[in-house]
Design an enzyme around this catalytic site. Structure first.
Site, short mmCIF file in Angstrom:
data_model
loop_
_atom_site.label_atom_id
_atom_site.label_comp_id
_atom_site.label_asym_id
_atom_site.label_seq_id
_atom_site.Cartn_x
_atom_site.Cartn_y
_atom_site.Cartn_z
N LYS A 8 54.86 42.37 40.89
CA LYS A 8 53.84 41.41 41.36
C LYS A 8 54.37 39.97 41.29
O LYS A 8 54.31 39.21 42.26
CB LYS A 8 52.57 41.57 40.52
CG LYS A 8 51.49 40.55 40.83
CD LYS A 8 50.99 40.65 42.26
CE LYS A 8 50.21 39.43 42.65
NZ LYS A 8 49.86 39.41 44.06
N THR A 57 46.86 39.92 37.75
CA THR A 57 48.28 39.60 37.60
C THR A 57 48.52 39.16 36.15
O THR A 57 47.96 38.16 35.70
CB THR A 57 48.65 38.45 38.56
OG1 THR A 57 48.28 38.85 39.88
CG2 THR A 57 50.14 38.14 38.50
N LYS A 68 43.82 27.36 52.55
CA LYS A 68 44.29 27.92 53.81
C LYS A 68 43.07 28.35 54.61
O LYS A 68 41.96 28.43 54.06
CB LYS A 68 45.24 29.10 53.57
CG LYS A 68 44.60 30.33 52.95
CD LYS A 68 45.59 31.48 52.96
CE LYS A 68 44.97 32.73 52.37
NZ LYS A 68 45.87 33.86 52.35
N CYS A 90 46.99 31.89 43.39
CA CYS A 90 48.08 32.76 42.94
C CYS A 90 49.45 32.10 42.85
O CYS A 90 50.03 32.03 41.77
CB CYS A 90 48.14 33.99 43.85
SG CYS A 90 46.70 35.03 43.64
N ASP A 113 30.14 42.30 36.44
CA ASP A 113 30.50 40.89 36.27
C ASP A 113 29.61 40.28 35.20
O ASP A 113 28.49 40.74 34.98
CB ASP A 113 30.39 40.11 37.58
CG ASP A 113 31.35 38.92 37.61
OD1 ASP A 113 32.35 38.96 38.35
OD2 ASP A 113 31.11 37.95 36.85
N GLU A 173 47.76 43.77 42.48
CA GLU A 173 47.12 43.62 43.80
C GLU A 173 47.92 42.66 44.66
O GLU A 173 48.38 41.63 44.19
CB GLU A 173 45.69 43.10 43.58
CG GLU A 173 44.91 42.88 44.84
CD GLU A 173 44.89 44.12 45.72
OE1 GLU A 173 44.40 45.16 45.27
OE2 GLU A 173 45.38 44.04 46.86
N PHE A 174 48.03 42.99 45.95
CA PHE A 174 48.84 42.15 46.86
C PHE A 174 48.04 41.56 48.00
O PHE A 174 48.61 41.02 48.95
CB PHE A 174 50.02 42.97 47.41
CG PHE A 174 50.97 43.38 46.34
CD1 PHE A 174 51.99 42.52 45.92
CD2 PHE A 174 50.83 44.60 45.68
CE1 PHE A 174 52.85 42.87 44.91
CE2 PHE A 174 51.69 44.96 44.66
CZ PHE A 174 52.70 44.10 44.27
N ALA A 178 56.62 25.26 57.72
CA ALA A 178 56.63 24.13 56.78
C ALA A 178 55.26 23.47 56.80
O ALA A 178 54.52 23.57 57.77
CB ALA A 178 57.70 23.14 57.21
N LYS A 232 25.63 36.00 40.33
CA LYS A 232 26.52 36.67 41.27
C LYS A 232 26.07 38.12 41.49
O LYS A 232 25.99 38.60 42.61
CB LYS A 232 27.94 36.65 40.69
CG LYS A 232 29.04 36.61 41.71
CD LYS A 232 30.37 36.38 41.00
CE LYS A 232 31.50 36.23 41.96
NZ LYS A 232 32.78 36.01 41.31
P1 NAD Z 1 38.17 35.29 40.40
O1 NAD Z 1 38.24 34.16 39.47
O2 NAD Z 1 37.79 35.10 41.82
O3 NAD Z 1 37.19 36.41 39.80
C1 NAD Z 1 37.17 36.82 38.47
C2 NAD Z 1 35.77 37.37 38.16
O4 NAD Z 1 35.79 37.98 36.87
C3 NAD Z 1 34.67 36.33 38.12
O5 NAD Z 1 33.61 36.72 38.98
C4 NAD Z 1 34.22 36.33 36.65
O6 NAD Z 1 32.85 36.03 36.50
C5 NAD Z 1 34.54 37.75 36.25
N1 NAD Z 1 34.64 38.00 34.80
C6 NAD Z 1 35.15 37.20 33.83
N2 NAD Z 1 35.06 37.81 32.64
C7 NAD Z 1 34.51 39.03 32.85
C8 NAD Z 1 34.17 40.13 32.01
N3 NAD Z 1 34.37 40.11 30.71
N4 NAD Z 1 33.62 41.22 32.59
C9 NAD Z 1 33.38 41.28 33.92
N5 NAD Z 1 33.67 40.26 34.76
C10 NAD Z 1 34.24 39.15 34.23
O7 NAD Z 1 39.62 36.00 40.33
P2 NAD Z 1 40.50 36.61 41.51
O8 NAD Z 1 40.96 35.57 42.44
O9 NAD Z 1 39.80 37.83 42.04
O10 NAD Z 1 41.77 37.07 40.67
C11 NAD Z 1 41.71 38.08 39.68
C12 NAD Z 1 43.11 38.46 39.26
O11 NAD Z 1 43.81 39.05 40.37
C13 NAD Z 1 44.01 37.31 38.81
O12 NAD Z 1 44.87 37.77 37.81
C14 NAD Z 1 44.80 36.96 40.06
O13 NAD Z 1 46.02 36.38 39.77
C15 NAD Z 1 45.00 38.32 40.68
N6 NAD Z 1 45.17 38.30 42.14
C16 NAD Z 1 44.43 37.47 42.90
C17 NAD Z 1 44.60 37.46 44.27
C18 NAD Z 1 43.82 36.51 45.14
O14 NAD Z 1 44.20 36.35 46.31
N7 NAD Z 1 42.78 35.87 44.66
C19 NAD Z 1 45.51 38.34 44.87
C20 NAD Z 1 46.23 39.21 44.07
C21 NAD Z 1 46.05 39.18 42.68
#
Ligand code: NAD
Length: 434
Positions: free
Chosen positions: A207, A124, A323, A263, A33, A154-155, A255, A38
């Site tokens: 997705k 995504t 939620k 997402c 990261d 990812e789901f 509802a 973090k």
């Molecule tokens: P998030 O914002 O919680 O986490 C992203 C992380 O990436 C952060 O910690 C950030 O510091 C880090 N980051 C940014 N640039 C970086 C780099 N160059 N190298 C390394 N780390 C870097 O995101 P998330 O909620 O985990 O979502 C990530 C992706 O997955 C999105 O596309 C989202 O749509 C998808 N997704 C999310 C969920 C969900 O429930 N949150 C579920 C399925 C898919």
């Protein structure tokens, strides 16, 4: 089982959970990261997000030497067999997905890898992005190595992310070569889960189509709920009756005050945008977006019709996160409502949330009073808004509103209570679709 050396880019809800679960299944994992604080926190065994079971698995796998964290991407990527990308793809003002984080990681990968590598996009991303990522990495490669890109959306749902990963209903892999398909299959082999293997563009579409279908289901129920209110039907009874039909299913029929989170809001808008780019109007998804925008502020509107002013009125807010089970506030309906309340001169808001307080404080450090029990929020309040159905909030007995509030006026966005029971307690109670 074949052990792979895996690097994961991004330690958010998706990246961290994926990394931890790959380690739990026996792979050697390094999580990368850019956020130094973090990474330091994780090295100390502290989970940076609220997610059930995650911290225990982080500590276990770190101790057993299969999991580590770093900001040093060069070292992490240089000899990885596979690099999973889990960085954010947030919404831009026009609704399109912001791919700048994906681009940065792609560039970092291109400049770091020293051996053949499979890059796997878990984030995504709009359809066609994997093709671009592959081309971009190839264009900027520093060393003479072979790189291929695969899609693996990812789901997981926040709040049950670990379970959703270890016991996923299905793994989707999108590849353009037998070699990439075989490698991804081997990485997921120890999970012993159903794998659906398709091409990259179909994987990317699966997705969006899945998320947008669920968003549509929620908006549909909210739309029907609004009609129920007008015609004297009860949406909970309607949902119950619908749920027995296996073609409809029992999930996602509640509802409420609309979907939030990181997402559904962005993925509906991104697909709508993508369709528009191709000259197509995606009417169903557009409808889901429109219904949701109105639904989120429905209770505020009802309350403003009832109140002459919010100024000087004690407002209790129960639940801030989008939620239960998560500390995530992205697109949470609480934010839209607090924003409106403040704009309408509310100056005496008391909010309770079992885990969301710290994140909410970052947005509203002084405008709101934060309390550590629902009772403190309700004490002498004139109005109560319920935005999240946490167990701690569901546990409040109807008589407590009557006992604690100055005027028992409750706007419940999650249909927690029985309408008759609240009425019998002498509470003026408004909910959704009943
Ligand atoms: P998030 O914002 O919680 O986490 C992203 C992380 O990436 C952060 O910690 C950030 O510091 C880090 N980051 C940014 N640039 C970086 C780099 N160059 N190298 C390394 N780390 C870097 O995101 P998330 O909620 O985990 O979502 C990530 C992706 O997955 C999105 O596309 C989202 O749509 C998808 N997704 C999310 C969920 C969900 O429930 N949150 C579920 C399925 C898919």
């Amino acid at each position: 089982m074949k052990q792979y050396k895996i690097a994961v880019a991004g330690t958010g809800y998706v990246g961290l959970v994926a990394g931890v679960c790959f380690a739990e299944k026996g792979h050697q994992v390094i999580c990368v990261d850019v956020d130094e604080r973090k990474v330091e926190t994780m090295k100390q065994g502290i989970c940076p997000i609220y997610e059930q079971d995650l911290e225990e698995l982080m500590q276990k796998n770190y101790k057993e030497g299969r999991l580590d964290y770093t900001t040093d991407y060069k070292n992490a990527y240089k000899d990885a067999d596979a690099i999973f990308i889990g960085v954010g793809t947030p919404e831009q003002p026009d609704g399109s997905a912001n791919l700048s984080y994906i681009a940065t990681v792609s560039r970092q990968i291109a400049e770091s890898i020293e051996k053949d590598c499979l890059v796997v996009v878990k984030s995504t991303v709009p359809i066609g992005t994997n093709d671009k990522v592959e081309q971009f990495i190839k264009d900027f490669l520093v060393n003479d190595v072979k790189v291929e890109v695969a899609s693996n959306p990812e789901f997981l749902a926040q709040g049950t992310a670990v379970k959703d990963t270890l016991q996923a209903k299905r793994i989707i892999i999108g590849t353009e070569s037998k070699e990439a398909e075989k490698k991804l299959m081997e990485i997921y082999e120890p999970f012993k889960l159903p794998i659906v293997s398709v091409n990259r563009r179909s994987a990317e579409m699966i997705k969006y189509a899945s998320n947008d279908f669920l968003a549509l289901k929620i908006s549909y129920m909210n739309d029907i709920a609004n009609l129920c209110e007008l015609v004297g039907a009860n949406i909970q009874d309607v949902a119950k009756g619908m749920s027995y039909d296996p073609r409809i299913g029992a999930n996602f029929l509640n509802a409420g005050i609309g979907y939030g989170g990181s997402c559904f809001p962005k993925d509906t808008k991104a697909l709508k945008y993508l369709a528009k780019q191709h000259g197509y109007k995606l009417k169903t998804v557009e409808a889901a977006v429109d219904v949701n925008a109105e639904q989120k502020v429905k209770l505020f509107k009802k309350a403003s019709e009832r109140m002459i002013t919010f100024n000087g009125v004690k407002i209790a807010i129960l639940g801030l996160t989008f939620k239960p089970g998560t500390d995530d506030l992205r697109e949470a309906p609480s934010i839209d409502n607090v924003e409106l309340l403040l704009k309408n001169n509310a100056n005496n808001i008391y909010a309770y949330d079992p885990v969301g307080e710290d994140n909410f404080k970052k947005r509203y450090p002084t405008e709101i009073n934060y309390v550590s029990t629902p009772e403190e929020a309700l004490k002498d309040a004139n109005i109560c808004f319920i935005f999240t159905e946490w167990n701690e909030i569901k546990a409040i007995k109807p008589e407590m509103y009557k006992k604690l509030m100055k005027t028992p006026l409750v706007y419940d966005g999650r249909n927690i209570y029985d309408v008759k029971e609240m009425k019998d307690e002498g509470i003026e109670y408004y909910s959704i679709g009943r």
